[in-house]
Design a protein around this motif. Structure first.
Motif, PDB file in Angstrom:
ATOM      1  N   CYS A  18     -44.897  43.495 -21.252  1.00 18.39           N
ATOM      2  CA  CYS A  18     -46.056  43.264 -20.788  1.00 18.39           C
ATOM      3  C   CYS A  18     -47.065  43.788 -21.793  1.00 18.39           C
ATOM      4  O   CYS A  18     -47.083  44.970 -22.129  1.00 18.39           O
ATOM      5  CB  CYS A  18     -46.026  44.168 -19.635  1.00 18.39           C
ATOM      6  SG  CYS A  18     -47.441  44.513 -18.696  1.00 18.39           S
TER       7      CYS A  18
ATOM      8  N   CYS B  55     -48.558  47.226 -19.814  1.00 19.94           N
ATOM      9  CA  CYS B  55     -47.936  48.862 -19.774  1.00 19.94           C
ATOM     10  C   CYS B  55     -46.713  48.733 -20.846  1.00 19.94           C
ATOM     11  O   CYS B  55     -46.010  49.768 -20.899  1.00 19.94           O
ATOM     12  CB  CYS B  55     -47.385  48.993 -18.433  1.00 19.94           C
ATOM     13  SG  CYS B  55     -46.022  47.901 -17.909  1.00 19.94           S
TER      14      CYS B  55
ATOM     15  N   CYS C 202     -45.385  41.060 -14.975  1.00 20.09           N
ATOM     16  CA  CYS C 202     -44.878  42.260 -14.830  1.00 20.09           C
ATOM     17  C   CYS C 202     -44.322  42.768 -13.501  1.00 20.09           C
ATOM     18  O   CYS C 202     -45.144  43.037 -12.685  1.00 20.09           O
ATOM     19  CB  CYS C 202     -45.849  43.352 -15.722  1.00 20.09           C
ATOM     20  SG  CYS C 202     -45.047  44.939 -15.787  1.00 20.09           S
TER      21      CYS C 202
HETATM   22 ZN    ZN Z   1     -46.829  45.843 -17.016  1.00 16.44          ZN
END
Ligand code: ZN
Length: 110
Positions: free
Chosen positions: A5, A8, A98
């Motif tokens: 992702c 994050c 995600c």
């Molecule tokens: Zn993420």
């Protein structure tokens, strides 16, 4: 190549395949429509071939031709649509999501 992702950094990702699903459905619908046209010409061809075997041959030939024409159209349309949709998934849509933060993105090949 491992995809993560970009928001994050998580590796918990799912693929959405929106285009593939839409493409498959749209393609099958379009294929059935063009399959109907195929069924008509299939029926004509079948009747023509069947005519050599007499009146019963015309009926059997028409039916067989129509069924084959419709099936081929539907299947071909679905496959074509799904293939197109997969291309859209890869090139246009944000195909990855995600599971940790919900961010959707398209992986950039490196
Ligand atoms: Zn993420």
């Amino acid at each position: 190549m491992s995809i993560h992702c970009p928001s994050c950094g998580s590796h918990h990702l799912i693929t959405r395949n929106v285009g593939r699903k839409m493409g498959g459905a749209a393609g099958a619908a379009a294929g059935t429509t063009s399959g109907s046209a195929g069924a008509l010409s299939g029926a004509k061809t079948g009747a023509f071939v069947g005519a050599m075997a007499g009146p019963v041959g015309i009926t059997v030939g028409s039916l067989t031709g129509a069924v084959i024409g419709g099936l081929v159209g539907c299947a071909a349309g679905g496959v074509t649509g799904a293939r197109l949709g997969a291309q859209l998934d890869d090139k246009v849509f944000d195909n990855h999501q995600c599971r940790d933060c919900g961010h959707t993105f398209r992986p950039v090949p490196d």
